[in-house]
Design a protein around this motif. Structure first.
Motif, short mmCIF file in Angstrom:
data_model
loop_
_atom_site.label_atom_id
_atom_site.label_comp_id
_atom_site.label_asym_id
_atom_site.label_seq_id
_atom_site.Cartn_x
_atom_site.Cartn_y
_atom_site.Cartn_z
N ILE A 4 1.11 -1.56 0.25
CA ILE A 4 0.06 -0.04 0.35
C ILE A 4 0.90 1.39 -0.11
N LEU A 5 1.83 1.23 0.76
CA LEU A 5 2.81 2.30 0.96
C LEU A 5 4.11 2.61 -0.23
N SER A 6 4.52 1.44 -0.72
CA SER A 6 5.33 1.22 -2.71
C SER A 6 4.11 1.98 -3.34
N GLY A 7 2.90 0.57 -3.41
CA GLY A 7 2.91 1.05 -4.58
C GLY A 7 2.75 -0.09 -5.76
N ILE A 8 3.92 -0.96 -5.18
CA ILE A 8 3.94 -2.02 -6.12
C ILE A 8 3.89 -3.80 -5.22
N ASP A 9 4.30 -4.86 -5.47
CA ASP A 9 3.84 -6.13 -5.34
C ASP A 9 4.18 -6.59 -4.58
N TYR A 10 5.96 -6.05 -3.96
CA TYR A 10 6.42 -6.14 -2.70
C TYR A 10 6.65 -4.88 -1.94
N ALA A 11 7.86 -5.56 -0.72
CA ALA A 11 7.86 -4.23 -0.10
C ALA A 11 9.02 -2.94 -0.47
N PHE A 12 8.70 -1.85 -0.34
CA PHE A 12 10.21 -1.49 -0.72
C PHE A 12 9.71 -0.23 0.19
N PRO A 13 10.61 -0.30 0.55
CA PRO A 13 10.68 0.69 2.04
C PRO A 13 11.24 2.69 2.01
N ASN A 14 10.81 3.12 2.15
CA ASN A 14 10.92 4.24 1.78
C ASN A 14 10.99 5.35 0.27
N TYR A 15 9.63 4.35 -0.24
CA TYR A 15 9.54 4.82 -1.41
C TYR A 15 8.38 4.33 -2.44
N ARG A 16 7.90 5.38 -3.52
CA ARG A 16 6.40 5.23 -3.67
C ARG A 16 6.83 5.11 -5.27
N CYS A 17 6.67 3.49 -5.81
CA CYS A 17 6.69 3.87 -6.89
C CYS A 17 5.86 3.96 -8.02
N ALA A 18 4.69 4.05 -7.56
CA ALA A 18 3.00 4.02 -8.40
C ALA A 18 3.54 5.54 -8.82
N ARG A 19 2.63 5.75 -10.06
CA ARG A 19 2.43 7.46 -10.46
C ARG A 19 1.60 7.62 -9.75
N GLU A 20 -0.20 7.30 -9.38
CA GLU A 20 -1.14 7.36 -8.05
C GLU A 20 -0.80 7.57 -7.25
N SER A 21 -1.93 8.40 -6.75
CA SER A 21 -1.50 9.23 -5.09
C SER A 21 -1.89 7.91 -4.37
N MET A 22 -1.00 7.99 -2.96
CA MET A 22 -1.02 7.02 -2.11
C MET A 22 -2.53 6.89 -1.77
N SER A 23 -3.36 5.85 -0.94
CA SER A 23 -4.58 6.20 -0.30
C SER A 23 -4.36 7.30 0.86
N ALA A 24 -5.68 8.11 0.60
CA ALA A 24 -5.73 9.33 2.22
C ALA A 24 -5.94 8.60 2.98
N ALA A 25 -6.26 7.02 3.49
CA ALA A 25 -7.28 6.57 4.53
C ALA A 25 -6.76 4.86 4.94
N VAL A 26 -6.14 4.35 5.90
CA VAL A 26 -6.22 3.10 6.05
C VAL A 26 -7.56 2.95 6.97
N ILE A 27 -8.62 1.94 6.89
CA ILE A 27 -9.32 1.11 7.53
C ILE A 27 -8.39 0.24 8.34
N THR A 28 -8.21 -0.18 9.52
CA THR A 28 -8.52 -1.45 10.23
C THR A 28 -8.85 -1.96 11.23
N GLY A 29 -8.89 -3.28 11.18
CA GLY A 29 -9.98 -3.52 12.84
C GLY A 29 -10.69 -5.46 12.07
N PRO A 30 -11.19 -5.77 12.50
CA PRO A 30 -11.62 -5.18 14.39
C PRO A 30 -11.09 -5.84 15.48
N SER A 31 -9.61 -6.02 15.15
CA SER A 31 -8.97 -6.81 16.16
C SER A 31 -7.96 -5.57 16.83
#
Length: 774
Positions: free
Chosen positions: A41-68
């Protein structure tokens, strides 16, 4: 979430010219896998790439988590690094609200600060004071256990057992036997389950499998009933009571569910599966899609409730509110940009999720119904709880029926509102179940706590003598007032009746008859002596002393009548003083008779001196002895005279009015004085027993003194071992017995000779007897 997004996208006044979308991400088991799935969700690709955004589209405005709680915490530690707004839809957790560690996290659910009070109020309402606890094993569970235990102890509720629920999935498979033993062997009929819906899921499944239908379950969160599709006819969770946050009904939600189908939402795989299973649609397994040969007008509303619940759950409502919170914050941010001309060269400035925080922290969102929700956790007020009753009999009904509310801000007597008649209890129960460690102690009993057990476990012990308990579950019995006594059940004090040794009492009648009988007999003897006053046997034993003794004995026999009847001051004074004075005269008379005989035969002084001693000595003995008795009585009356007293303890249910002697010491001094006179008379009589006299009564006088002393020596221990009317009667009978001994032993032989053997009562017989001796 889909419903809220469609509402917002169709609303021309909220986010105009902007369309909201969403991405659903599965959360696998384990902290490592959870974080690994968040990185795309953060890197914009299917694998983890910390500290980088690899997709042209912007990040999601928010994340909804739960219920745990745990999953939200795992994800929150990562999202907080990116300042990405995070909304949790589970129940409120104070740990997640710590601003430093989770400054980008917003909890949609209201605080549960009043939940513990609501649960305790429910326990008290139904008098459930013996409960078991299943609580999630984490920091929130520990805090909840501490708060709940404190509130329960303050309200007299005891905990039968505490079992911690493991947070990890499938934990019930390894701890089920232990939990089963706790549930089955415990005497409690009410068990509280606290945790989020995911952590308690495994426990609820286990309870259903164990077929525990006789317990009442109290839960803090709802669960997805459609997830339980077993083959049992009865449901162990039927009759459960659930605390759910009160929220407004969302209009058009049911219509949205009815209209949902695989053709309207082709990317929703679950809808394709449901249509294949229940509406006979052909299914392409490779694509997880159906083909268009289904039943016409197929809809989710045709599915039974056990398969698909169309009502909006509490967590679904939190999702709905979270989506609206994001929409309103985006709307405010766009208005703010327009207001401050935040446009550059006709192109909108790039959006960054962290820019929403100023609008989220200070905003109040309004959903489609106008319902207000405060996102700032510090400003969240105590909300009302709906109390739901889970109906699942017959099996498959699966209804959550609202049976009451809990309002923490209401007056104390109105906080809990319940419609008890609407509650369906666990299968097999027809009335409100009881949950106590020990059955309540009825009036007449008190609680005796069992050693080593909690305060709710006790035994019922009957109240001691003269004590009562007029309420249930009393720790101590209460002493009845002195004028009252307990009834048979020992739950009420009855007024004692006033009594005394009366003439109509059997004991009083007996003493009266004996007293009058001996009085009459003594009068008869006196009449016999007066009639035969000139006979030798009467003249030989100093007839004036005999008359004095008989008159005194007559009064002594009347003395016990002073002990009968309602005591008053005159009676109390006369009882002891008349008894002492009359017996002093009687014993002094006996002493004078023995002394006369002794002087006549032992003193050899010739002439007038001897005759004077024989005739005048008795006249001094009786007044002197009587004077000493009068002095003792005067001292008694001057220092501590007898008085009227009440004996409230000797006879059950009665207050006995008696005469208190005042000074026991003076009373025993009088008895001692009488004993001394008796022993003196006995000594004189013993010395003169063998003197040569035709009618020598010394032997009879000695024997009468022995009997007299025996009566009063026996009286003392018996007197001290009795109480009340019996004690009074014992003194009266002792007076009669001692008087009877004097009358019978001294005068019976003389009356025998006078009345039955008159030939022996003549001078001729005396001369013949004297000649025979010579």
């Amino acid at each position: 979430m889909m419903f809220a997004i469609e509402e917002i996208n169709s609303n021309p006044y909220l986010l105009p010219n902007t369309t909201l979308g969403f991405v659903v991400q599965n959360v696998p088991e384990g902290q490592r896998n959870t974080l690994a799935n968040v990185f795309p969700i953060l890197s914009g690709i299917d694998y983890a790439f910390p500290n980088y955004r690899c997709a042209r589209e912007s990040m999601s405005a928010a994340v909804i988590t739960g219920p745990s709680w745990a999953i939200s915490e795992y994800i929150g530690t990562l999202l907080n690094l990116y300042k990405l707004p995070q909304f949790t839809v589970g129940s409120f957790d104070t740990t997640l609200s710590e601003q430093r560690e989770f400054s980008s996290l917003y909890q949609v659910a209201p605080k549960d600060t009043s939940l513990m009070l609501g649960i305790v109020s429910l326990m008290l309402h139904f008098h459930w004071i013996w409960v078991g606890l299943f609580i999630i094993d984490d920091h929130k569970g520990a805090q909840t256990l501490s708060d709940l235990t404190h509130k329960m102890e303050n309200n007299g509720i005891c905990i039968a057992f505490v079992e911690m629920i493991q947070v990890n999935r499938g934990a019930y498979l390894t701890t089920s036997w232990k939990k089963y033993v706790q549930i089955v062997e415990s005497s409690t009929n009410v068990i509280i389950i606290y945790g989020d819906s995911e952590s308690t899921l495994s426990l609820v499944i286990y309870i259903k499998q164990m077929f525990l239908t006789w317990k009442v379950w109290v839960l803090n969160s709802n669960w997805d009933n459609s997830g339980f599709n077993d083959n049992f006819l009865l449901d162990s969770m039927h009759g459960a009571l659930i605390f759910s946050h009160n929220h407004e009904e969302i209009i058009n939600f049911t219509n949205f569910i009815v209209a949902a189908n695989p053709f309207k939402y082709p990317k929703d795989i679950l809808l394709h599966v449901l249509w294949n299973l229940y509406f006979n649609c052909s299914f392409l397994r490779n694509d997880c899609k159906i083909v268009d040969n289904c039943k016409p007008n197929a809809s989710l509303e045709f599915l039974p409730g056990k398969l698909f619940d169309m009502a909006m759950s509490e967590e679904s409502y939190n999702v709905y509110t979270a989506v609206y919170a994001v929409a309103h914050s985006l709307h405010e941010m766009m208005l703010n940009r327009v207001q401050f001309h935040a446009l550059e060269k006709g192109r909108e400035k790039a959006f960054s999720p962290w820019q929403l925080h100023p609008f989220l922290k200070n905003m109040q969102t309004f959903n489609h119904t106008g319902y207000q929700d405060v996102l700032s956790w510090k400003r969240k007020s105590h909300e009302e709880y709906d109390i739901l009753n889970f109906w699942n009999f017959p099996k498959g009904l699966k209804l959550n029926v609202k049976v009451g509310t809990f309002s923490p801000n209401a007056p104390k007597s109105q906080k809990l509102s319940l419609s008890s008649h609407m509650i369906q209890w666990a299968t097999g129960l027809t009335e409100i179940p009881q949950s106590v460690c020990s059955v309540s102690c009825e009036p007449g009993f008190r609680k005796t706590h069992r050693e080593g057990m909690v305060s709710c476990c006790f035994d019922c012990t009957p109240c001691p003598e003269n004590e009562i308990s007029n309420e249930t579950d009393m720790d101590q019995c209460v002493m009845c007032p002195e004028t009252h006594y307990p009834n048979t059940e020992k739950n009420y004090c009855l007024q004692k009746s006033v009594t005394f040794l009366a003439y109509d009492d059997p004991l009083g009648k007996t003493i009266s008859f004996i007293s009058l009988g001996f009085t009459s007999l003594t009068v008869v003897v006196l009449w016999v002596f007066l009639k035969h006053k000139d006979t030798p046997i009467v003249k030989a034993n100093n007839r004036s002393l005999s008359y004095t003794l008989l008159i005194t004995l007559t009064l002594c026999f009347l003395c016990p009548l002073l002990f009968i009847g309602r005591p008053h001051t005159v009676n109390c004074i006369l009882q002891q003083n008349m008894f002492g004075l009359l017996f002093t005269v009687a014993l002094a008379t006996v002493l004078a008779k023995t002394l006369t005989v002794l002087i006549a035969f032992k003193i050899t002084t010739p002439g007038k001196m001897r005759r004077w001693l024989i005739s005048k000595a008795p006249n001094f003995i009786i007044p002197i002895c009587s004077l000493l008795q009068v002095v003792l009585s005067g001292i008694w009356l001057a220092t501590c005279p007898p008085f009227i007293d009440k004996d409230a303890y000797s006879e059950h249910g009665h207050i006995i009015i008696i005469c208190n002697k005042g000074s026991a010491l003076v009373f025993y001094c009088i008895l001692g004085y009488l004993g001394a006179l008796a022993m003196g008379s006995y000594l004189m009589a013993f010395l003169s027993r063998n003197l040569p006299d035709a009618f020598n009564e010394a032997k009879f006088l000695a024997f009468s003194m022995l009997v007299f002393c025996s009566v009063w020596i026996s009286f003392l221990p018996v007197y001290h071992s009795t109480k009340g009317k019996v004690m009074v009667a014992m003194e009266a009978l002792s007076i009669l017995a001692s008087g009877a001994s004097l009358l019978g032993i001294i005068f019976a032989p003389k009356c025998y000779i006078i009345l039955l053997r008159p030939e022996r009562n003549s001078l001729h017989h005396i001369r013949d007897k004297t000649e025979t001796r010579r």
